[in-house]
Design a protein around this motif. Structure first.
Motif, PDB file in Angstrom:
ATOM      1  N   THR A  87       0.829  -1.207   0.000  1.00 33.79           N
ATOM      2  CA  THR A  87       0.000   0.000   0.000  1.00 33.79           C
ATOM      3  C   THR A  87       0.858   1.249   0.000  1.00 33.79           C
ATOM      4  O   THR A  87       0.621   2.181  -0.785  1.00 33.79           O
ATOM      5  N   SER A  90       2.504   1.873  -3.416  1.00 31.03           N
ATOM      6  CA  SER A  90       1.544   2.255  -4.453  1.00 31.03           C
ATOM      7  C   SER A  90       1.095   3.702  -4.276  1.00 31.03           C
ATOM      8  O   SER A  90       1.037   4.474  -5.241  1.00 31.03           O
ATOM      9  N   VAL A  91       0.783   4.064  -3.033  1.00 27.85           N
ATOM     10  CA  VAL A  91       0.331   5.432  -2.765  1.00 27.85           C
ATOM     11  C   VAL A  91       1.474   6.426  -2.954  1.00 27.85           C
ATOM     12  O   VAL A  91       1.278   7.519  -3.481  1.00 27.85           O
ATOM     13  N   PHE A 107       0.082   2.642   7.424  1.00 26.87           N
ATOM     14  CA  PHE A 107       0.591   1.351   6.947  1.00 26.87           C
ATOM     15  C   PHE A 107       2.043   1.142   7.328  1.00 26.87           C
ATOM     16  O   PHE A 107       2.460  -0.001   7.582  1.00 26.87           O
ATOM     17  N   GLN A 114      -4.200  -4.300   4.956  1.00 23.87           N
ATOM     18  CA  GLN A 114      -4.903  -4.260   3.679  1.00 23.87           C
ATOM     19  C   GLN A 114      -5.182  -5.662   3.172  1.00 23.87           C
ATOM     20  O   GLN A 114      -4.559  -6.639   3.573  1.00 23.87           O
ATOM     21  N   TYR A 158      -8.475  -1.871   5.162  1.00 24.33           N
ATOM     22  CA  TYR A 158      -8.677  -1.292   3.827  1.00 24.33           C
ATOM     23  C   TYR A 158      -8.514  -2.382   2.763  1.00 24.33           C
ATOM     24  O   TYR A 158      -7.818  -3.377   2.974  1.00 24.33           O
ATOM     25  N   LEU A 160      -7.316  -2.757  -1.336  1.00 24.78           N
ATOM     26  CA  LEU A 160      -6.789  -2.138  -2.544  1.00 24.78           C
ATOM     27  C   LEU A 160      -7.641  -2.655  -3.695  1.00 24.78           C
ATOM     28  O   LEU A 160      -7.581  -3.826  -4.056  1.00 24.78           O
ATOM     29  N   ILE A 179      -8.475   2.910  -2.580  1.00 23.70           N
ATOM     30  CA  ILE A 179      -8.303   2.345  -1.241  1.00 23.70           C
ATOM     31  C   ILE A 179      -9.651   2.481  -0.547  1.00 23.70           C
ATOM     32  O   ILE A 179     -10.087   3.590  -0.228  1.00 23.70           O
ATOM     33  N   ALA A 230       1.647  -2.327  -7.576  1.00 22.99           N
ATOM     34  CA  ALA A 230       1.219  -3.095  -6.404  1.00 22.99           C
ATOM     35  C   ALA A 230       1.528  -4.582  -6.580  1.00 22.99           C
ATOM     36  O   ALA A 230       1.989  -5.257  -5.654  1.00 22.99           O
TER      37      ALA A 230
END
Length: 396
Positions: A87, A90-91, A107, A114, A158, A160, A179, A230
Protein backbone atom coordinates in the motif's frame (compact mmCIF):
# COMPACT_ATOMS: atom_id res chain seq x y z
CA UNK A 1 39.01 8.18 7.70
CA UNK A 2 35.60 6.49 7.72
CA UNK A 3 33.54 6.24 4.53
CA UNK A 4 29.96 7.48 4.32
CA UNK A 5 28.77 3.86 4.36
CA UNK A 6 30.71 3.06 7.53
CA UNK A 7 29.42 6.23 9.19
CA UNK A 8 25.83 5.30 8.30
CA UNK A 9 26.32 1.73 9.52
CA UNK A 10 27.62 3.00 12.84
CA UNK A 11 24.61 5.31 13.11
CA UNK A 12 22.18 2.44 12.45
CA UNK A 13 23.92 0.17 14.98
CA UNK A 14 24.03 2.89 17.63
CA UNK A 15 20.35 3.69 17.12
CA UNK A 16 19.38 0.02 17.37
CA UNK A 17 21.52 -0.46 20.49
CA UNK A 18 19.74 2.49 22.12
CA UNK A 19 16.19 1.52 21.15
CA UNK A 20 16.07 -2.27 20.62
CA UNK A 21 16.81 -5.21 22.92
CA UNK A 22 18.31 -7.90 20.67
CA UNK A 23 17.99 -10.58 23.37
CA UNK A 24 14.27 -10.20 24.01
CA UNK A 25 13.57 -8.84 20.51
CA UNK A 26 11.47 -6.03 21.92
CA UNK A 27 11.71 -2.26 22.01
CA UNK A 28 13.49 -0.98 25.12
CA UNK A 29 10.74 1.59 25.56
CA UNK A 30 8.12 -1.16 25.78
CA UNK A 31 4.77 -0.61 24.14
CA UNK A 32 3.16 -2.33 21.18
CA UNK A 33 4.65 -3.27 17.83
CA UNK A 34 3.06 -0.22 16.17
CA UNK A 35 4.68 1.96 18.85
CA UNK A 36 8.05 0.50 17.85
CA UNK A 37 7.27 1.00 14.18
CA UNK A 38 6.50 4.66 14.89
CA UNK A 39 10.05 5.03 16.21
CA UNK A 40 11.47 3.37 13.09
CA UNK A 41 9.44 5.68 10.85
CA UNK A 42 10.44 8.80 12.81
CA UNK A 43 14.13 7.86 12.50
CA UNK A 44 13.84 7.43 8.72
CA UNK A 45 14.67 3.73 8.72
CA UNK A 46 11.27 2.48 7.55
CA UNK A 47 11.61 3.89 4.03
CA UNK A 48 15.22 5.11 3.86
CA UNK A 49 15.19 5.34 0.06
CA UNK A 50 12.36 7.88 0.04
CA UNK A 51 12.91 11.65 0.30
CA UNK A 52 13.26 13.18 3.76
CA UNK A 53 9.96 15.06 3.40
CA UNK A 54 8.23 11.67 3.04
CA UNK A 55 9.59 9.85 6.09
CA UNK A 56 12.83 8.78 4.37
CA UNK A 57 16.49 9.69 4.09
CA UNK A 58 17.00 9.84 0.34
CA UNK A 59 19.59 7.03 0.41
CA UNK A 60 20.79 4.88 -2.47
CA UNK A 61 19.87 1.21 -2.85
CA UNK A 62 23.14 -0.09 -1.39
CA UNK A 63 22.59 1.96 1.76
CA UNK A 64 19.01 0.73 2.02
CA UNK A 65 20.22 -2.87 1.79
CA UNK A 66 22.77 -2.24 4.52
CA UNK A 67 20.12 -0.79 6.84
CA UNK A 68 17.79 -3.74 6.26
CA UNK A 69 20.64 -6.16 7.01
CA UNK A 70 21.53 -4.39 10.27
CA UNK A 71 17.91 -4.58 11.42
CA UNK A 72 17.74 -8.25 10.43
CA UNK A 73 20.87 -9.10 12.42
CA UNK A 74 19.22 -8.06 15.68
CA UNK A 75 15.74 -9.28 14.78
CA UNK A 76 14.22 -5.79 14.62
CA UNK A 77 11.24 -5.29 12.28
CA UNK A 78 10.21 -2.26 10.26
CA UNK A 79 13.14 -1.29 8.02
CA UNK A 80 13.12 -1.30 4.22
CA UNK A 81 9.40 -0.97 3.66
CA UNK A 82 10.15 1.10 0.56
CA UNK A 83 10.60 -2.34 -1.02
CA UNK A 84 7.96 -4.47 0.66
CA UNK A 85 4.93 -2.42 1.77
CA UNK A 86 2.36 -2.81 -1.01
CA UNK A 87 0.00 0.00 0.00
CA UNK A 88 2.68 2.49 0.98
CA UNK A 89 4.63 2.00 -2.25
CA UNK A 90 1.54 2.25 -4.45
CA UNK A 91 0.33 5.43 -2.76
CA UNK A 92 3.81 6.95 -2.69
CA UNK A 93 4.27 6.50 -6.42
CA UNK A 94 0.79 7.46 -7.62
CA UNK A 95 -1.16 9.14 -4.80
CA UNK A 96 -1.52 12.87 -4.28
CA UNK A 97 0.10 14.55 -1.29
CA UNK A 98 -3.11 14.54 0.78
CA UNK A 99 -3.59 10.80 0.33
CA UNK A 100 0.07 10.11 1.16
CA UNK A 101 -0.20 11.98 4.45
CA UNK A 102 -3.48 10.24 5.28
CA UNK A 103 -2.64 6.64 4.38
CA UNK A 104 1.09 5.96 4.38
CA UNK A 105 1.83 6.53 8.11
CA UNK A 106 -0.95 4.09 9.06
CA UNK A 107 0.59 1.35 6.95
CA UNK A 108 4.22 2.02 7.83
CA UNK A 109 3.35 1.74 11.52
CA UNK A 110 1.32 -1.43 10.97
CA UNK A 111 -1.77 0.14 12.53
CA UNK A 112 -3.68 -0.46 9.31
CA UNK A 113 -3.85 -3.65 7.27
CA UNK A 114 -4.90 -4.26 3.68
CA UNK A 115 -6.37 -6.91 1.44
CA UNK A 116 -6.16 -7.02 -2.34
CA UNK A 117 -9.45 -6.74 -4.20
CA UNK A 118 -8.27 -7.70 -7.70
CA UNK A 119 -9.40 -11.09 -9.07
CA UNK A 120 -13.00 -11.85 -9.96
CA UNK A 121 -14.82 -15.06 -10.95
CA UNK A 122 -14.59 -13.97 -14.60
CA UNK A 123 -11.33 -12.05 -14.41
CA UNK A 124 -8.39 -14.03 -13.11
CA UNK A 125 -5.97 -14.85 -15.90
CA UNK A 126 -7.28 -11.77 -17.75
CA UNK A 127 -7.30 -9.36 -14.82
CA UNK A 128 -8.02 -6.35 -17.05
CA UNK A 129 -11.47 -7.83 -17.70
CA UNK A 130 -12.80 -6.97 -14.22
CA UNK A 131 -16.46 -6.02 -14.13
CA UNK A 132 -16.73 -4.61 -10.61
CA UNK A 133 -17.88 -1.07 -11.27
CA UNK A 134 -17.19 2.19 -9.48
CA UNK A 135 -19.73 4.85 -10.46
CA UNK A 136 -18.85 8.44 -9.65
CA UNK A 137 -21.49 10.38 -7.70
CA UNK A 138 -20.52 13.85 -6.51
CA UNK A 139 -17.61 13.45 -4.10
CA UNK A 140 -17.54 9.65 -3.95
CA UNK A 141 -17.83 6.41 -5.93
CA UNK A 142 -20.44 3.69 -5.48
CA UNK A 143 -18.88 0.25 -5.89
CA UNK A 144 -20.77 -2.86 -6.99
CA UNK A 145 -19.31 -6.25 -7.91
CA UNK A 146 -17.60 -9.40 -6.65
CA UNK A 147 -13.98 -10.27 -5.86
CA UNK A 148 -12.49 -13.68 -5.11
CA UNK A 149 -9.31 -15.25 -3.67
CA UNK A 150 -8.89 -12.24 -1.39
CA UNK A 151 -6.38 -13.03 1.37
CA UNK A 152 -7.00 -11.61 4.83
CA UNK A 153 -10.23 -9.81 3.99
CA UNK A 154 -11.80 -10.76 7.35
CA UNK A 155 -9.29 -8.66 9.31
CA UNK A 156 -8.36 -5.95 6.81
CA UNK A 157 -8.98 -2.28 7.48
CA UNK A 158 -8.68 -1.29 3.83
CA UNK A 159 -8.92 -3.00 0.46
CA UNK A 160 -6.79 -2.14 -2.54
CA UNK A 161 -9.51 -2.16 -5.17
CA UNK A 162 -9.32 -2.27 -8.96
CA UNK A 163 -12.68 -1.37 -10.49
CA UNK A 164 -14.08 -0.21 -13.82
CA UNK A 165 -14.93 3.47 -14.12
CA UNK A 166 -15.29 3.66 -17.92
CA UNK A 167 -16.95 0.98 -20.06
CA UNK A 168 -16.52 2.77 -23.38
CA UNK A 169 -12.73 2.55 -23.71
CA UNK A 170 -10.46 -0.53 -24.10
CA UNK A 171 -10.33 -2.69 -20.99
CA UNK A 172 -6.90 -1.58 -19.71
CA UNK A 173 -7.84 2.12 -20.01
CA UNK A 174 -11.14 2.05 -18.14
CA UNK A 175 -9.85 0.94 -14.75
CA UNK A 176 -9.23 2.98 -11.62
CA UNK A 177 -7.49 2.06 -8.36
CA UNK A 178 -8.93 2.83 -4.93
CA UNK A 179 -8.30 2.35 -1.24
CA UNK A 180 -11.68 1.35 0.18
CA UNK A 181 -12.61 0.99 3.84
CA UNK A 182 -13.59 -2.63 4.46
CA UNK A 183 -15.69 -2.16 7.59
CA UNK A 184 -18.77 -0.55 6.07
CA UNK A 185 -22.26 -1.52 4.94
CA UNK A 186 -22.30 -2.93 1.43
CA UNK A 187 -19.31 -5.25 1.89
CA UNK A 188 -19.88 -8.94 2.65
CA UNK A 189 -16.98 -11.36 3.20
CA UNK A 190 -17.32 -15.14 2.82
CA UNK A 191 -14.32 -17.34 3.72
CA UNK A 192 -13.18 -20.04 1.29
CA UNK A 193 -12.19 -23.31 2.98
CA UNK A 194 -8.81 -24.61 1.76
CA UNK A 195 -7.53 -28.17 1.61
CA UNK A 196 -5.13 -27.33 4.46
CA UNK A 197 -8.04 -26.51 6.77
CA UNK A 198 -7.17 -22.81 6.64
CA UNK A 199 -9.37 -20.03 5.27
CA UNK A 200 -6.85 -17.44 4.13
CA UNK A 201 -8.86 -16.69 0.98
CA UNK A 202 -12.29 -15.11 0.71
CA UNK A 203 -15.04 -14.06 -1.63
CA UNK A 204 -15.91 -10.38 -1.22
CA UNK A 205 -19.26 -9.01 -2.38
CA UNK A 206 -19.64 -5.25 -2.85
CA UNK A 207 -23.15 -3.85 -3.15
CA UNK A 208 -23.34 -0.09 -2.90
CA UNK A 209 -20.07 0.27 -0.96
CA UNK A 210 -18.73 3.83 -0.84
CA UNK A 211 -15.21 5.09 -1.48
CA UNK A 212 -14.48 8.85 -1.35
CA UNK A 213 -12.84 10.38 -4.40
CA UNK A 214 -9.81 11.36 -2.30
CA UNK A 215 -9.13 7.63 -1.81
CA UNK A 216 -8.54 7.11 -5.51
CA UNK A 217 -4.87 6.33 -6.18
CA UNK A 218 -3.76 8.12 -9.35
CA UNK A 219 -6.04 9.60 -11.97
CA UNK A 220 -9.27 7.99 -13.10
CA UNK A 221 -8.39 5.46 -15.78
CA UNK A 222 -4.84 4.99 -14.44
CA UNK A 223 -5.72 1.93 -12.38
CA UNK A 224 -3.93 -0.65 -14.52
CA UNK A 225 -0.62 1.19 -14.15
CA UNK A 226 -1.05 1.53 -10.38
CA UNK A 227 -1.93 -2.13 -10.02
CA UNK A 228 1.24 -3.20 -11.86
CA UNK A 229 3.29 -1.48 -9.16
CA UNK A 230 1.22 -3.09 -6.40
CA UNK A 231 1.57 -6.52 -8.03
CA UNK A 232 5.32 -6.09 -8.44
CA UNK A 233 5.72 -5.45 -4.71
CA UNK A 234 3.49 -8.44 -3.88
CA UNK A 235 5.51 -10.72 -6.16
CA UNK A 236 8.73 -9.45 -4.65
CA UNK A 237 7.45 -10.32 -1.17
CA UNK A 238 6.19 -13.74 -2.27
CA UNK A 239 9.42 -14.46 -4.13
CA UNK A 240 11.21 -13.73 -0.87
CA UNK A 241 9.28 -16.53 0.83
CA UNK A 242 6.22 -14.87 2.39
CA UNK A 243 4.04 -17.90 1.62
CA UNK A 244 6.52 -20.14 3.39
CA UNK A 245 6.71 -17.87 6.46
CA UNK A 246 2.94 -17.99 6.84
CA UNK A 247 3.25 -21.66 7.72
CA UNK A 248 4.71 -20.62 11.05
CA UNK A 249 7.55 -23.14 10.88
CA UNK A 250 10.45 -22.43 13.22
CA UNK A 251 12.91 -23.98 10.79
CA UNK A 252 14.24 -23.06 7.41
CA UNK A 253 12.98 -25.46 4.75
CA UNK A 254 16.46 -26.44 3.55
CA UNK A 255 17.57 -27.33 7.09
CA UNK A 256 14.38 -29.37 7.44
CA UNK A 257 15.36 -31.45 4.41
CA UNK A 258 18.71 -32.28 5.97
CA UNK A 259 17.11 -33.06 9.33
CA UNK A 260 14.57 -35.38 7.71
CA UNK A 261 17.34 -37.18 5.79
CA UNK A 262 19.21 -37.75 9.06
CA UNK A 263 16.09 -38.88 10.91
CA UNK A 264 15.13 -41.35 8.18
CA UNK A 265 18.66 -42.71 7.81
CA UNK A 266 19.06 -41.38 4.27
CA UNK A 267 21.67 -38.70 4.88
CA UNK A 268 24.31 -40.82 3.08
CA UNK A 269 22.02 -41.91 0.26
CA UNK A 270 23.59 -40.42 -2.92
CA UNK A 271 20.21 -39.85 -4.60
CA UNK A 272 18.79 -38.13 -1.50
CA UNK A 273 21.91 -35.99 -1.18
CA UNK A 274 21.64 -34.96 -4.83
CA UNK A 275 18.01 -33.91 -4.46
CA UNK A 276 18.73 -31.96 -1.27
CA UNK A 277 21.68 -30.23 -2.99
CA UNK A 278 19.41 -29.30 -5.90
CA UNK A 279 16.87 -27.81 -3.48
CA UNK A 280 19.63 -25.73 -1.85
CA UNK A 281 20.80 -24.58 -5.29
CA UNK A 282 17.28 -23.41 -6.18
CA UNK A 283 17.16 -21.31 -3.02
CA UNK A 284 20.61 -19.81 -3.52
CA UNK A 285 19.81 -18.87 -7.11
CA UNK A 286 16.49 -17.34 -6.14
CA UNK A 287 18.16 -15.33 -3.36
CA UNK A 288 20.50 -13.79 -5.95
CA UNK A 289 17.59 -13.02 -8.25
CA UNK A 290 15.68 -11.40 -5.40
CA UNK A 291 18.64 -9.09 -4.75
CA UNK A 292 18.31 -7.92 -8.35
CA UNK A 293 14.56 -7.46 -7.94
CA UNK A 294 14.95 -5.47 -4.71
CA UNK A 295 17.47 -3.15 -6.33
CA UNK A 296 15.07 -2.45 -9.17
CA UNK A 297 12.21 -1.93 -6.73
CA UNK A 298 14.35 0.58 -4.81
CA UNK A 299 14.67 2.53 -8.05
CA UNK A 300 10.88 2.63 -8.48
CA UNK A 301 10.71 -0.04 -11.20
CA UNK A 302 7.87 -2.55 -11.61
CA UNK A 303 10.22 -4.92 -13.42
CA UNK A 304 9.09 -8.36 -14.64
CA UNK A 305 12.12 -9.73 -12.75
CA UNK A 306 9.77 -9.95 -9.75
CA UNK A 307 7.84 -12.60 -11.69
CA UNK A 308 10.99 -14.73 -11.90
CA UNK A 309 11.36 -14.71 -8.12
CA UNK A 310 7.70 -15.39 -7.49
CA UNK A 311 7.67 -18.32 -9.94
CA UNK A 312 10.94 -19.66 -8.52
CA UNK A 313 9.61 -19.63 -4.94
CA UNK A 314 6.55 -21.55 -6.08
CA UNK A 315 8.83 -24.19 -7.61
CA UNK A 316 11.00 -24.27 -4.48
CA UNK A 317 8.05 -24.94 -2.17
CA UNK A 318 6.62 -27.68 -4.38
CA UNK A 319 10.03 -29.29 -4.83
CA UNK A 320 10.84 -29.18 -1.12
CA UNK A 321 7.53 -30.85 -0.33
CA UNK A 322 8.19 -33.54 -2.94
CA UNK A 323 11.66 -34.31 -1.57
CA UNK A 324 10.39 -34.33 2.02
CA UNK A 325 7.65 -36.78 1.09
CA UNK A 326 10.14 -39.02 -0.69
CA UNK A 327 12.53 -38.98 2.27
CA UNK A 328 9.77 -39.88 4.72
CA UNK A 329 8.47 -42.67 2.47
CA UNK A 330 5.33 -44.56 3.43
CA UNK A 331 5.13 -42.68 6.75
CA UNK A 332 4.16 -39.57 4.76
CA UNK A 333 0.69 -41.11 4.37
CA UNK A 334 0.11 -40.60 8.09
CA UNK A 335 -1.23 -37.41 9.63
CA UNK A 336 -2.57 -35.85 12.80
CA UNK A 337 -1.10 -34.90 16.20
CA UNK A 338 0.49 -38.32 16.73
CA UNK A 339 2.50 -38.00 13.49
CA UNK A 340 3.68 -34.39 13.60
CA UNK A 341 6.43 -34.66 10.98
CA UNK A 342 4.14 -36.26 8.42
CA UNK A 343 1.43 -33.73 9.26
CA UNK A 344 3.85 -30.85 8.70
CA UNK A 345 5.02 -32.24 5.36
CA UNK A 346 1.43 -32.84 4.22
CA UNK A 347 0.55 -29.27 5.17
CA UNK A 348 3.53 -27.92 3.23
CA UNK A 349 2.57 -30.00 0.19
CA UNK A 350 -0.97 -28.64 0.08
CA UNK A 351 -0.01 -25.11 1.13
CA UNK A 352 2.53 -24.78 -1.72
CA UNK A 353 -0.41 -24.21 -4.05
CA UNK A 354 -1.14 -20.92 -2.28
CA UNK A 355 2.10 -19.50 -3.70
CA UNK A 356 1.22 -20.99 -7.10
CA UNK A 357 -2.00 -18.95 -7.10
CA UNK A 358 -1.37 -15.80 -5.06
CA UNK A 359 0.08 -12.71 -6.74
CA UNK A 360 -0.83 -14.11 -10.16
CA UNK A 361 -0.73 -17.81 -10.99
CA UNK A 362 2.42 -19.62 -12.11
CA UNK A 363 0.98 -19.65 -15.63
CA UNK A 364 0.56 -15.87 -15.60
CA UNK A 365 4.15 -15.44 -14.41
CA UNK A 366 5.36 -17.61 -17.32
CA UNK A 367 3.44 -15.40 -19.75
CA UNK A 368 5.00 -12.27 -18.26
CA UNK A 369 8.50 -13.74 -18.35
CA UNK A 370 8.02 -14.96 -21.91
CA UNK A 371 6.76 -11.64 -23.21
CA UNK A 372 8.65 -9.07 -21.15
CA UNK A 373 11.91 -10.85 -20.31
CA UNK A 374 12.45 -13.19 -23.27
CA UNK A 375 10.73 -10.97 -25.84
CA UNK A 376 8.42 -13.69 -27.16
CA UNK A 377 5.28 -12.68 -29.11
CA UNK A 378 2.31 -11.57 -27.03
CA UNK A 379 -0.66 -13.83 -26.64
CA UNK A 380 -3.41 -12.84 -29.07
CA UNK A 381 -6.19 -10.70 -27.51
CA UNK A 382 -8.85 -10.05 -30.11
CA UNK A 383 -10.70 -7.61 -27.85
CA UNK A 384 -7.68 -5.77 -26.44
CA UNK A 385 -8.41 -2.50 -28.26
CA UNK A 386 -12.20 -2.69 -28.33
CA UNK A 387 -14.43 -0.69 -25.99
CA UNK A 388 -14.90 -2.94 -22.98
CA UNK A 389 -18.67 -2.72 -23.30
CA UNK A 390 -18.35 -4.59 -26.61
CA UNK A 391 -15.75 -7.14 -25.43
CA UNK A 392 -16.37 -10.87 -24.97
CA UNK A 393 -16.12 -10.41 -21.18
CA UNK A 394 -19.40 -8.44 -21.34
CA UNK A 395 -21.20 -9.81 -24.37
CA UNK A 396 -20.20 -13.44 -23.75
Amino acid sequence: MMSDTETLRDEVRAWLAEHWDADTRRAKSGGSLPDWMDQVVAAGWAVPGWPAEWWGRGLDKQSVSMIVNEFRKVGAPGAGQDRTNITANSVMQFGNDELKRKIIPEFLSGRASQCLLYSEPGAGSDLAAVRTRADFQGDHYIVTGQKVWTSGAQNADYGLLIARTDWDVPKHEGLSFFIIEMRQPGIEIRPINQITGDSHFNEVFLDGAVVPVENRVGDEGEGWKVMQTALAVERLVMGDGAGERRQGSAKNNVISLIDIARETGKINDPVARQEIAQAIAYRKLNALNMLRAKQEMAQGSASPIMSLGKLAMSRILHEDARVMTKLLGAASMLDGPTHLLAADINYRTANAYMTSIGGGTDQIQRNIIGERVLGLPRETEADRNEPFRESRAVTG
